[in-house]
Structure formats: structure tokens, C-alpha cells
Design a protein around this motif. Structure first.
Motif, PDB file in Angstrom:
ATOM      1  N   VAL A 138       0.839  -1.209   0.000  1.00 27.86           N
ATOM      2  CA  VAL A 138       0.000   0.000   0.000  1.00 27.86           C
ATOM      3  C   VAL A 138       0.870   1.252   0.000  1.00 27.86           C
ATOM      4  O   VAL A 138       0.640   2.188  -0.768  1.00 27.86           O
ATOM      5  N   LEU A 139       1.893   1.286   0.864  1.00 31.45           N
ATOM      6  CA  LEU A 139       2.764   2.467   0.915  1.00 31.45           C
ATOM      7  C   LEU A 139       3.515   2.666  -0.414  1.00 31.45           C
ATOM      8  O   LEU A 139       3.652   3.791  -0.880  1.00 31.45           O
ATOM      9  N   TYR A 140       3.976   1.570  -0.979  1.00 27.60           N
ATOM     10  CA  TYR A 140       4.686   1.699  -2.247  1.00 27.60           C
ATOM     11  C   TYR A 140       3.761   2.256  -3.323  1.00 27.60           C
ATOM     12  O   TYR A 140       4.115   3.208  -4.025  1.00 27.60           O
ATOM     13  N   LEU A 141       2.580   1.687  -3.455  1.00 26.42           N
ATOM     14  CA  LEU A 141       1.646   2.149  -4.494  1.00 26.42           C
ATOM     15  C   LEU A 141       1.206   3.588  -4.253  1.00 26.42           C
ATOM     16  O   LEU A 141       1.042   4.364  -5.184  1.00 26.42           O
ATOM     17  N   ARG A 142       1.037   3.963  -2.990  1.00 30.28           N
ATOM     18  CA  ARG A 142       0.575   5.315  -2.673  1.00 30.28           C
ATOM     19  C   ARG A 142       1.670   6.368  -2.880  1.00 30.28           C
ATOM     20  O   ARG A 142       1.448   7.394  -3.500  1.00 30.28           O
ATOM     21  N   ARG A 151      -7.675   3.305  -6.497  1.00 31.26           N
ATOM     22  CA  ARG A 151      -6.904   2.506  -7.461  1.00 31.26           C
ATOM     23  C   ARG A 151      -6.135   1.403  -6.741  1.00 31.26           C
ATOM     24  O   ARG A 151      -6.065   0.266  -7.209  1.00 31.26           O
ATOM     25  N   ILE A 152      -5.549   1.721  -5.598  1.00 29.12           N
ATOM     26  CA  ILE A 152      -4.828   0.727  -4.804  1.00 29.12           C
ATOM     27  C   ILE A 152      -5.779  -0.394  -4.395  1.00 29.12           C
ATOM     28  O   ILE A 152      -5.435  -1.584  -4.478  1.00 29.12           O
ATOM     29  N   ALA A 153      -6.978  -0.006  -3.969  1.00 29.46           N
ATOM     30  CA  ALA A 153      -7.974  -0.994  -3.555  1.00 29.46           C
ATOM     31  C   ALA A 153      -8.306  -1.943  -4.701  1.00 29.46           C
ATOM     32  O   ALA A 153      -8.387  -3.166  -4.509  1.00 29.46           O
ATOM     33  N   THR A 154      -8.469  -1.405  -5.889  1.00 26.26           N
ATOM     34  CA  THR A 154      -8.783  -2.231  -7.054  1.00 26.26           C
ATOM     35  C   THR A 154      -7.635  -3.193  -7.351  1.00 26.26           C
ATOM     36  O   THR A 154      -7.858  -4.376  -7.615  1.00 26.26           O
ATOM     37  N   MET A 156      -5.289  -4.316  -5.312  1.00 27.26           N
ATOM     38  CA  MET A 156      -5.019  -5.285  -4.248  1.00 27.26           C
ATOM     39  C   MET A 156      -6.241  -6.110  -3.847  1.00 27.26           C
ATOM     40  O   MET A 156      -6.126  -7.019  -3.026  1.00 27.26           O
ATOM     41  N   GLY A 157      -7.410  -5.773  -4.389  1.00 28.44           N
ATOM     42  CA  GLY A 157      -8.611  -6.524  -4.051  1.00 28.44           C
ATOM     43  C   GLY A 157      -9.102  -6.254  -2.641  1.00 28.44           C
ATOM     44  O   GLY A 157      -9.629  -7.151  -1.976  1.00 28.44           O
ATOM     45  N   ILE A 158      -8.921  -5.011  -2.178  1.00 30.28           N
ATOM     46  CA  ILE A 158      -9.394  -4.610  -0.860  1.00 30.28           C
ATOM     47  C   ILE A 158     -10.249  -3.362  -1.030  1.00 30.28           C
ATOM     48  O   ILE A 158     -10.389  -2.855  -2.142  1.00 30.28           O
ATOM     49  N   THR A 159     -10.814  -2.860   0.046  1.00 33.81           N
ATOM     50  CA  THR A 159     -11.608  -1.633  -0.053  1.00 33.81           C
ATOM     51  C   THR A 159     -10.676  -0.425   0.023  1.00 33.81           C
ATOM     52  O   THR A 159      -9.547  -0.520   0.517  1.00 33.81           O
ATOM     53  N   ALA A 160     -11.175   0.712  -0.442  1.00 32.96           N
ATOM     54  CA  ALA A 160     -10.398   1.947  -0.357  1.00 32.96           C
ATOM     55  C   ALA A 160     -10.145   2.305   1.106  1.00 32.96           C
ATOM     56  O   ALA A 160      -9.052   2.758   1.461  1.00 32.96           O
ATOM     57  N   ASN A 161     -11.142   2.080   1.965  1.00 34.95           N
ATOM     58  CA  ASN A 161     -10.942   2.339   3.397  1.00 34.95           C
ATOM     59  C   ASN A 161      -9.893   1.403   3.984  1.00 34.95           C
ATOM     60  O   ASN A 161      -9.117   1.793   4.860  1.00 34.95           O
ATOM     61  N   GLY A 162      -9.868   0.173   3.506  1.00 34.05           N
ATOM     62  CA  GLY A 162      -8.838  -0.768   3.952  1.00 34.05           C
ATOM     63  C   GLY A 162      -7.448  -0.293   3.550  1.00 34.05           C
ATOM     64  O   GLY A 162      -6.493  -0.392   4.328  1.00 34.05           O
ATOM     65  N   ALA A 163      -7.337   0.232   2.342  1.00 34.68           N
ATOM     66  CA  ALA A 163      -6.046   0.762   1.875  1.00 34.68           C
ATOM     67  C   ALA A 163      -5.632   1.966   2.717  1.00 34.68           C
ATOM     68  O   ALA A 163      -4.463   2.084   3.108  1.00 34.68           O
ATOM     69  N   ARG A 164      -6.575   2.853   2.993  1.00 34.99           N
ATOM     70  CA  ARG A 164      -6.273   4.017   3.847  1.00 34.99           C
ATOM     71  C   ARG A 164      -5.823   3.569   5.241  1.00 34.99           C
ATOM     72  O   ARG A 164      -4.887   4.115   5.809  1.00 34.99           O
ATOM     73  N   ASN A 165      -6.531   2.594   5.789  1.00 37.83           N
ATOM     74  CA  ASN A 165      -6.196   2.090   7.119  1.00 37.83           C
ATOM     75  C   ASN A 165      -4.799   1.475   7.120  1.00 37.83           C
ATOM     76  O   ASN A 165      -4.005   1.728   8.033  1.00 37.83           O
ATOM     77  N   ASP A 166      -4.495   0.658   6.120  1.00 36.94           N
ATOM     78  CA  ASP A 166      -3.158   0.065   6.029  1.00 36.94           C
ATOM     79  C   ASP A 166      -2.084   1.145   5.945  1.00 36.94           C
ATOM     80  O   ASP A 166      -1.032   1.041   6.590  1.00 36.94           O
ATOM     81  N   ALA A 167      -2.333   2.185   5.155  1.00 40.96           N
ATOM     82  CA  ALA A 167      -1.356   3.273   5.025  1.00 40.96           C
ATOM     83  C   ALA A 167      -1.195   4.002   6.354  1.00 40.96           C
ATOM     84  O   ALA A 167      -0.071   4.338   6.759  1.00 40.96           O
TER      85      ALA A 167
END
Length: 185
Positions: A138-142, A151-154, A156-167
Motif C-alpha cells: 500500500v505504501l509503495y503504491l501510494r 486505485r490501490i484498492a482495485t 489489491m482486491g481490498i476496499t479503499a478504506n482498507g487501503a487508507r487504514n493500512d497506510a
């Protein structure tokens, strides 16, 4: 505030005789400029443009009107059309200014890559490499690939909120890790 001399279509006699509306003649554009040019300029000034920008907007309005006429476009309410175009040009001027300021502010807020110490950059990405795989990705893609969370969510197959949380979790972890490695100052 003079109008550029225009050469354009004259009302075609056959069209006028057949009851068909004709495109504006150059003289009609000039007439509207004479009657309403000051009010158009005043509108642009009232909308916040300086004298030069207001003059440019009025000239652009009449140039567009003349071009439409050359293309054979019939303008049923030329005065209303002119005021609408002048209004839109003034708003576009403000939007463009806001966009330019926004870009300048964003560029000024980011440190230039040359100003960042290469050792610091390596330390940060070395610490990123020690994160769990999903957070690392997530950090690399962001931050390296400059992708949105959607876009990261798409990818990685996760939600956008999940990507934000991971970041968020990853950056908090990095802050703690880098602060402990650096030690007290």
C-alpha cells in the motif's frame, strides 16, 4: 475598448426572404458591441476581473460570436448569448487562477527530491521493507507509484478504506520505528 474590424457573412437575401433566421452579420456583432460592450465589461469587472482580463473576456466573447456566425450558427438572443459567454469566461478565469494557485501550493509544500538526504530516503524505504507485505505494498503504491486509494484498492482486491487504514497503520509504525532508531536528540 474597440472591437477588431470583422469581416463576416452578411444576411443572405434568399434566407431572409424564406423566413429562415440568418447567421449574425459582422455589422450585427459590431452593433451589439456598441450597445452592450460597456455592460459586458462592467459584468466582468463585477465578477472580479481586472481591466485587462475584463477587456480580454469581452473581446473573446465577440470573437466567439463572430466565429459562430461564420459557421452558420444562428444565435436567437445575441445579447443574452454575449452576457452568458462573458460570465462563463470570467468564471473560467477564476477557476484557472485557483487551479494554478493550488498546484503551486502543492508543489511548494512538497520537498524537492534533491533536498531530501539520500541516506534518509534509504532509511525510510529500508524501514518500509520490514513492514508486513500488505502495508508495504500500500505504501509503495501510494507514495512511489502516486496512486489513489481507490486505485490501490482495485489492484489489491481490498476496499479503499482498507487501503487508507493500512497506510495509516504503516506510517504510524514507521514513525515509531524511525524515532526509536534515531534515538533522543
Amino acid at each position: 475598448m474597440g472591437l477588431i474590424a470583422l469581416q463576416g457573412p452578411k444576411a443572405h437575401p434568399a434566407e431572409a426572404a424564406a423566413g429562415q433566421p440568418a447567421p449574425l452579420a459582422a455589422t450585427a456583432v459590431e452593433d451589439i458591441h456598441e450597445r452592450r460592450g460597456r455592460e459586458l465589461f462592467g459584468l466582468c469587472r463585477r465578477l472580479g476581473l481586472d481591466d485587462d482580463a475584463a477587456n480580454d473576456a469581452v473581446q473573446e466573447t465577440f470573437l466567439r460570436m463572430w466565429k459562430e456566425s461564420l459557421r452558420g450558427i444562428v444565435i436567437h438572443d445575441p445579447e443574452g448569448w454575449a452576457f452568458r459567454v462573458a460570465y462563463r469566461l470570467a468564471m473560467d478565469h477564476h477557476r484557472l487562477g485557483r487551479l494554478a494557485r493550488s498546484v503551486a501550493d502543492r508543489l511548494a509544500a512538497r520537498p524537492v527530491a534533491d533536498e531530501i538526504d539520500p541516506a534518509d530516503r534509504m532509511a525510510v524505504w529500508s524501514a518500509v521493507d520490514r513492514l508486513p507485505p500488505r502495508q508495504r505494498a500500500v505504501l509503495y503504491l501510494r507514495y512511489r507509484a502516486d496512486m489513489s486509494y481507490d486505485r490501490i484498492a482495485t489492484i489489491m482486491g481490498i476496499t479503499a478504506n482498507g487501503a487508507r487504514n493500512d497506510a495509516s497503520v504503516a506510517t504510524a509504525s514507521l514513525r515509531r520505528r524511525l524515532a526509536s532508531e534515531e534515538g533522543p536528540r
